[in-house]
Design a protein around this motif. Sequence first.
Motif, PDB file in Angstrom:
ATOM      1  N   THR A   2       0.669  -1.239  -0.133  1.00 53.92           N
ATOM      2  CA  THR A   2       0.369  -0.227  -0.281  1.00 53.92           C
ATOM      3  C   THR A   2       0.882   1.068  -0.514  1.00 53.92           C
ATOM      4  O   THR A   2       1.619   0.875   0.391  1.00 53.92           O
TER       5      THR A   2
ATOM      6  N   VAL B 198       0.758   5.388   0.550  1.00 54.18           N
ATOM      7  CA  VAL B 198      -0.534   6.665   0.764  1.00 54.18           C
ATOM      8  C   VAL B 198       0.196   8.020  -0.184  1.00 54.18           C
ATOM      9  O   VAL B 198       1.500   8.267   1.319  1.00 54.18           O
TER      10      VAL B 198
ATOM     11  N   THR C 205      -4.866   6.661  -1.527  1.00 52.82           N
ATOM     12  CA  THR C 205      -4.253   5.901  -0.897  1.00 52.82           C
ATOM     13  C   THR C 205      -4.655   4.701  -1.745  1.00 52.82           C
ATOM     14  O   THR C 205      -5.667   3.936  -2.325  1.00 52.82           O
TER      15      THR C 205
END
Length: 446
Positions: free
Chosen positions: A138, A140, A147
């Motif tokens: 992931t 951000v 995101t």
Amino acid sequence: MTRRLRTAIVVLAALVLAAGGPARAVEDPPPFGFVGAEVQPVALAEAQALGMEAPRGVFVRDLVPWGPAYRAGLRRGDVLLDYAGVSITGLQHLVSLVQGSRPEDAVPIARRRLGQEQSLSLTLIDYPPGWSVRTEATAVLPRLGLTLAALTPRMRERAGIRWGSTGLLVTEVEPESPAAVLGLEAGELVVAADRERLIDPAAAEFALAEADVLLVEGRRGFRLVVLDAGAEPLPPPVMAAGVSWQAVPGLGLVVLDVAHRTPGAAAGLAAGDLVTAIEGADGLPDADTALALAITPARLSVEGLDDAAPRMVALSPQPSLNLAEAVALIEPLGAAVASLTPPMRDSFTLRPSTRGVVVTSAVPGGRAAEAGLRPGLVIVAVNQRFVERPGDVSEELSAAMAQSAAEAVLLIEGAQGFRIVGLPLKDKAPVAPTPNLLQWQGEPAE
């Protein structure tokens, strides 16, 4: 996007990575070849509806038009009977057969369509980028309020992403953030930044910081998002030769979407392809050029997202269908349907590449409702015959009922992709549970 904002995002990304950063999404392509088809089992009543005494093979419910299976001649709704000269007994059997093949192998196959069996040959390819992501990761981006996550099989299932889609999954968009102002929404895919395909969230931080345009896939299909809020808006996309074209000044024509069974699919065009020149024409192609492709044959210079060099593509013209606006109640179906006119597409948020008739209402307790049909779903084919108008559906169902068939086989498209369902044609006929789907590109079932 302003240079100041780009620099800020680059600096922020560098700080995040220096502090340890997100895990990188790692692709793990299997050693066997890529087929480019999604399949599901064949139930007894569905087999009998297609003239088979017992279930054989597997249904082909979706394909990528640039993949080996489509190029070999397979189409949605076909029954794949044999692979590598061996009769297919089920999903797991097919997986084992595919695992015994390698890229560049020429594989003989057999399919059944409209009561006829046909031998074909497909040539396998390596797994394309973005199709074998296994590592959760992931990123951000606080400056954008965005995101992004790697599209692993688990994330695909959780988010309801259709088979065949690749990119980075938008998992969160902060309200009133730059990403929200640009129209990005959770559940969409960011496929590419400028001409760079996005697979790894960690690498995407820098790519987004430098990009001018994003290729995004959402419920309505693909679109381009211009990151500079002060830039001139792009002209509306144009549909011609089965392709949704987006003209980009100074760049050319970007392929947004490609409908099956059209010249664009036959040419192997894919979302993200860029047409930079047309043989015999001066200058970069624009929206007017795209419109002319509906009526004029052309040879296009095309740059794919994964191509090392441009390729020449021959594109045939295809006139638009003249479809009536009327909604028709199909009594054997127990639902009202309509042709896919522009107002209907807008009303039900349908992709430009979608073809068939849309369900506008279903009679409670009727056959369509029993089969799981609801407003907004599109009937693509009935008993392997593609439909474009309400009368096509009525004709095919009437023919099936005249033969006392227990079910008709429907190919359905929804927001999450394609599936094949059995429509009961006899009152109070039980609906067999749909077996678990194996989203097959030659991978073992989980």
